[in-house]
Write a protein that holds these residues in place. Structure first.
Motif, PDB file in Angstrom:
ATOM      1  N   LEU A 116       0.844  -1.185   0.000  1.00  0.00           N
ATOM      2  CA  LEU A 116       0.000   0.000   0.000  1.00  0.00           C
ATOM      3  C   LEU A 116       0.882   1.239   0.000  1.00  0.00           C
ATOM      4  CD1 LEU A 116      -2.583  -1.057   2.766  1.00  0.00           C
ATOM      5  CD2 LEU A 116      -2.914  -1.149   0.282  1.00  0.00           C
ATOM      6  N   THR A 117       0.244   2.387  -0.236  1.00  0.00           N
ATOM      7  CA  THR A 117       0.971   3.654  -0.161  1.00  0.00           C
ATOM      8  C   THR A 117       0.678   4.401   1.127  1.00  0.00           C
ATOM      9  OG1 THR A 117      -0.791   4.906  -1.274  1.00  0.00           O
ATOM     10  CG2 THR A 117       0.883   3.867  -2.682  1.00  0.00           C
ATOM     11  N   ASP A 118      -0.335   3.956   1.885  1.00  0.00           N
ATOM     12  CA  ASP A 118      -0.719   4.626   3.130  1.00  0.00           C
ATOM     13  C   ASP A 118      -1.225   3.568   4.100  1.00  0.00           C
ATOM     14  OD1 ASP A 118      -1.507   6.354   5.117  1.00  0.00           O
ATOM     15  OD2 ASP A 118      -2.649   7.676   3.807  1.00  0.00           O
ATOM     16  N   ALA A 119      -0.476   3.340   5.182  1.00  0.00           N
ATOM     17  CA  ALA A 119      -0.785   2.218   6.074  1.00  0.00           C
ATOM     18  C   ALA A 119      -1.722   2.591   7.221  1.00  0.00           C
ATOM     19  CB  ALA A 119       0.514   1.645   6.648  1.00  0.00           C
ATOM     20  N   HIS A 120      -1.823   3.868   7.548  1.00  0.00           N
ATOM     21  CA  HIS A 120      -2.560   4.258   8.750  1.00  0.00           C
ATOM     22  C   HIS A 120      -3.588   5.346   8.454  1.00  0.00           C
ATOM     23  CE1 HIS A 120      -0.325   1.872  11.723  1.00  0.00           C
ATOM     24  NE2 HIS A 120       0.676   2.007  10.874  1.00  0.00           N
ATOM     25  N   ASN A 121      -4.332   5.158   7.395  1.00  0.00           N
ATOM     26  CA  ASN A 121      -5.402   6.078   7.048  1.00  0.00           C
ATOM     27  C   ASN A 121      -6.717   5.509   7.579  1.00  0.00           C
ATOM     28  OD1 ASN A 121      -7.342   7.731   5.664  1.00  0.00           O
ATOM     29  ND2 ASN A 121      -5.781   8.199   4.135  1.00  0.00           N
ATOM     30  N   GLY A 122      -7.418   6.295   8.398  1.00  0.00           N
ATOM     31  CA  GLY A 122      -8.641   5.799   9.016  1.00  0.00           C
ATOM     32  C   GLY A 122      -9.855   5.793   8.122  1.00  0.00           C
ATOM     33  N   LEU A 123      -9.743   6.310   6.901  1.00  0.00           N
ATOM     34  CA  LEU A 123     -10.881   6.366   5.983  1.00  0.00           C
ATOM     35  C   LEU A 123     -10.907   5.108   5.125  1.00  0.00           C
ATOM     36  CD1 LEU A 123     -13.305   7.811   4.826  1.00  0.00           C
ATOM     37  CD2 LEU A 123     -11.771   9.159   3.380  1.00  0.00           C
ATOM     38  N   ARG A 124     -11.922   4.276   5.354  1.00  0.00           N
ATOM     39  CA  ARG A 124     -12.081   3.015   4.623  1.00  0.00           C
ATOM     40  C   ARG A 124     -13.556   2.806   4.322  1.00  0.00           C
ATOM     41  NH1 ARG A 124      -9.931   2.198   9.587  1.00  0.00           N
ATOM     42  NH2 ARG A 124      -7.668   1.866   9.760  1.00  0.00           N
ATOM     43  N   ALA A 125     -13.845   2.149   3.207  1.00  0.00           N
ATOM     44  CA  ALA A 125     -15.215   1.749   2.886  1.00  0.00           C
ATOM     45  C   ALA A 125     -15.189   0.269   2.552  1.00  0.00           C
ATOM     46  CB  ALA A 125     -15.759   2.550   1.705  1.00  0.00           C
TER      47      ALA A 125
END
Length: 226
Positions: free
Chosen positions: A146-155
């Motif tokens: 991934l390019t971002d491991a700790h992003n809280g925005l998910r669907a």
């Protein structure tokens, strides 16, 4: 989007949670707020803004709050799609809507937001460096690139909501979710999103030392599973 529920973990966010809920309610009435042992007026603010109030009597951590919120949202009638969304105003509802539109096509199980494919506003240079280091660590330990491991925005869809069990109660949950994507063979995709850092959200952020704690916890969890 009456089949969509947003899950928002809340810890001492009384000054901003009302506006966050109001923004979400422009696209769905289902805003599940897990008040994770807040000591301010967060609970009252959630009720005033029209969110579902789910209370943790003590602070259990963001991972535990997400798991509680997902379980509550699963029990709501007709809910088929789920969004995890931060309470501090960093995320944009418009980004979540684009992610939900992708999910509605049916060929993905989970859509992940990436600030490094998109934009970060107001992020300190040290913060960016720490997040990029976390990405490299996660890619090595999870097997998912991934390019971002700790992003809280998910669907994600109902299949993920019913099969993804978050056991890490604290901020380690972000790494655990990535591991579960690999373990459960979820169909995933990253998309560009904007993260807007304000003085308020930055003051609520993790201390840098927590990155070390997350790394250690992740490695210990992998050893335990083997």
């Amino acid at each position: 989007m009456n089949d969509v529920a947003f899950v928002v973990p809340v810890y001492n966010e009384a000054s901003v949670i009302g506006d966050v809920i109001a923004d979400i309610r422009t696209v769905t009435p289902h805003v599940v707020c897990v008040n994770d042992g807040s000591r301010d007026g967060s609970a009252a603010a959630i009720v005033r803004a029209g969110g579902y109030l789910v209370d943790h009597p003590i602070n259990m951590g963001q991972g535990a709050a997400l798991q509680t919120g997902i379980e509550f949202a699963r029990a709501l009638p007709h809910i088929q799609r789920f969004v995890t969304f931060d309470a501090d105003g960093q995320h944009l509802v418009a980004d979540a809507v684009r992610m939900l539109d992708l999910l509605a096509r049916g060929d993905l199980d989970i859509v992940l937001g990436s600030r490094f494919l998109g934009e970060t506003i107001g992020a300190a240079r040290g913060k960016k460096a720490l997040l990029k280091a976390a990405v490299k660590f996660s890619n090595v330990t999870s097997g998912i690139r991934l390019t971002d491991a700790h992003n809280g925005l998910r669907a994600f869809n109902r299949h993920v909501a019913e099969t993804m069990e978050i056991t890490a109660p604290d901020m380690t949950h972000a790494s655990e979710i990535i591991e579960l994507i690999a373990a459960n063979d979820y169909r995933y995709r990253e998309v560009p999103v904007t993260i807007h850092y304000t003085d308020y959200s930055t003051s609520k952020g993790q201390a840098s030392v927590n990155a070390i704690n997350i790394a250690v916890d992740t490695l210990l969890r992998r050893v335990t599973r083997q």
